[in-house]
Design an enzyme around this catalytic site. Structure first.
Site, short mmCIF file in Angstrom:
data_model
loop_
_atom_site.label_atom_id
_atom_site.label_comp_id
_atom_site.label_asym_id
_atom_site.label_seq_id
_atom_site.Cartn_x
_atom_site.Cartn_y
_atom_site.Cartn_z
N ASP A 158 7.75 -7.70 13.97
CA ASP A 158 6.60 -7.00 14.54
C ASP A 158 7.00 -5.57 14.90
O ASP A 158 7.79 -5.34 15.81
CB ASP A 158 6.15 -7.75 15.79
CG ASP A 158 4.93 -7.13 16.47
OD1 ASP A 158 4.41 -6.13 15.94
OD2 ASP A 158 4.53 -7.64 17.53
N ALA A 159 6.43 -4.61 14.18
CA ALA A 159 6.78 -3.20 14.43
C ALA A 159 6.36 -2.74 15.82
O ALA A 159 6.91 -1.78 16.35
CB ALA A 159 6.12 -2.31 13.38
N GLY A 183 0.79 -1.22 0.00
CA GLY A 183 0.00 0.00 0.00
C GLY A 183 0.82 1.27 0.00
O GLY A 183 1.80 1.42 -0.75
N TYR A 184 0.42 2.20 0.87
CA TYR A 184 1.11 3.49 0.92
C TYR A 184 2.50 3.38 1.52
O TYR A 184 3.36 4.20 1.24
CB TYR A 184 0.25 4.50 1.68
CG TYR A 184 -0.82 5.11 0.82
CD1 TYR A 184 -0.52 6.13 -0.06
CD2 TYR A 184 -2.12 4.64 0.86
CE1 TYR A 184 -1.49 6.68 -0.88
CE2 TYR A 184 -3.11 5.18 0.04
CZ TYR A 184 -2.78 6.21 -0.82
OH TYR A 184 -3.73 6.75 -1.64
N VAL A 204 -6.86 1.19 -3.81
CA VAL A 204 -7.18 -0.21 -3.56
C VAL A 204 -6.02 -0.83 -2.80
O VAL A 204 -4.91 -0.93 -3.32
CB VAL A 204 -7.42 -0.96 -4.88
CG1 VAL A 204 -7.71 -2.44 -4.60
CG2 VAL A 204 -8.58 -0.34 -5.65
N TYR A 207 -16.31 4.48 8.56
CA TYR A 207 -14.87 4.72 8.61
C TYR A 207 -14.54 5.91 9.50
O TYR A 207 -14.20 5.74 10.67
CB TYR A 207 -14.30 4.92 7.20
CG TYR A 207 -12.79 4.90 7.21
CD1 TYR A 207 -12.10 3.70 7.15
CD2 TYR A 207 -12.05 6.07 7.31
CE1 TYR A 207 -10.71 3.65 7.20
CE2 TYR A 207 -10.66 6.05 7.36
CZ TYR A 207 -10.01 4.84 7.30
OH TYR A 207 -8.64 4.82 7.35
#
Length: 410
Positions: free
Chosen positions: A119-120, A60-61, A287, A247
């Site tokens: 795991d961040a 994604g971003y 998307v 949202y």
């Protein structure tokens, strides 16, 4: 090296396997399409760019931030993601393959990028990053991009695990949504989502709000790893009034509000500490694996594309603009809430009015003439490396791609 022909297997918008060659071509295509900034406009020479940390770098971003940072701002540094290696029955995740391709792109561009799979939210990952910054990148971090969407988070202090939920607040919500049957035929349905109850809001804020972002800044600042003028941006979304009840006004919206409040707190601290800045970047619709899970968003995205066509701004194009602002190539422009707005092309009044008109007309019988369904369907498949032009899906492809160990000869 194991090779096999990979065919798509999916349950709705979720695919069980990913195509390595397709994922690589997705990354290569994003790289080709990104504009570069030549040296006279401020791009650094190979090996001399600012040091950046991208948390959530594989999809994604976050992926767009990594690639745009490499090409547009000449960054070097670290990407963090949490991906699954392939096995005898399943391929690796799409993010695993995209990370391997991104590492190759960085190496070819002469950029020193390390990629950590972990795991961040965990303090062990934060410590690993701190050590890598000292050992490999001179002990100073110039930029941090935070792009994390997760279903759960364990608080390192208490050991409590929180789970995020996607629910409206106050009352149940009914919305139109878009689904495809096994043959790919579209159908418009109405779905009901029960309202948040108990501690749903608090749990979601604990996962998707600003707590972990602030913990990252605390961890790095305590170890004197923030460079003078350090900037950080957390990626966010507001979205259309058509999806707001579920949202922005729902549990996820509460988490986004917390993220933005955290940005204001961090901005004050960083200004005093290193002359730095903290902002949220409100991005436009795209998307992604996260967005397709939200009822109504698939329909909204298809209609938005039907209205705008190629005028939709890609995630990579948006993040190129963000990097220009963070690095000073263009002025840092904020709204009244202190947010960078990369979504104005989406939320303009005329665009939203046109989408709303199509939304109200949308039925199973009319949707093909209102939305760009072919585009949406292919965009979902491309998340997993399928439907990518130029890839031979009938040919066997290597699936056991190793995790990138390093870049630029290290």
């Amino acid at each position: 090296m194991t090779e096999s022909v990979i065919t798509p297997r999916n349950r709705g918008f979720l695919f069980l396997d990913a195509h390595p060659a397709g994922c690589r071509e997705v990354v290569d295509g994003m790289w080709r399409d990104l504009p570069s900034r030549d040296e006279e406009n401020g791009a650094a020479s190979a090996g001399e760019g600012p040091v950046a940390l991208v948390i959530g770098s594989s999809a994604g971003y976050g992926l767009a931030a990594t690639l745009a940072g490499l090409k547009r701002a000449g960054i070097r540094g670290i990407g963090i993601c949490f991906e699954r290696e392939g096995g005898p029955r399943r391929t690796a995740t799409a993010g695993w393959y995209r990370t391997a391709a991104t590492a190759d792109v960085a190496r070819a561009a002469g950029r020193d990028m390390a990629f950590l799979n972990g795991d961040a939210f965990a303090d062990t990952t934060k410590q690993q990053v701190a050590e890598l910054l000292r050992e490999r990148f001179g002990g100073r971090l110039d930029h941090l991009i935070y792009s994390v969407a997760a279903p759960r988070r364990t608080d390192p202090d208490t050991g409590t695990t929180y789970a995020s939920v996607l629910k409206p607040v106050g009352a149940a919500h009914r919305t139109k949504t878009l689904v495809f049957d096994r043959d790919g035929a579209p159908e418009i349905r109405e779905v009901d989502t029960a309202p948040a109850e108990g501690d749903d809001v608090e749990q979601t804020v604990a996962v998707m709000g600003g707590a972990d972002w602030e913990r990252w800044i605390d961890h790095l600042a305590a170890r004197d790893l923030l460079a003078d003028g350090f900037t950080t941006a957390a990626l966010s979304y507001i979205g259309s009034p058509l999806t707001a009840a579920l949202y922005r006004q729902g549990t996820i919206g509460a988490a986004k509000a917390h993220l933005e409040a955290t940005a204001r707190t961090l901005d004050e601290r960083l200004t005093k500490l290193v002359g730095g800045r903290a902002v949220t970047s409100v991005n436009g619709a795209a998307v992604t694996q996260s967005s397709t899970a939200i009822p109504g968003v698939a329909l909204y995205l298809g209609l938005l594309r039907g209205v705008l066509g190629d005028a939709m701004v890609s995630p990579a194009g948006q993040l190129a603009e963000l990097w220009d602002q963070l690095t000073g190539a263009t002025p840092l422009t904020l709204d009244g809430e202190g947010r960078v707005r990369l979504d104005r092309w989406e939320l303009s009044e005329d665009v939203q009015q046109a989408v709303a008109e199509r939304w109200h007309k949308a039925t199973t019988e009319t949707i093909a003439g209102l939305a760009d369904l072919d585009w949406f369907h292919d965009e979902v498949r491309r998340l997993y490396g399928f439907a990518v032009p130029g890839v031979d899906y009938a040919a066997a492809t290597a699936t056991d791609i190793p995790w990138p160990r390093s870049a630029v000869g290290r």
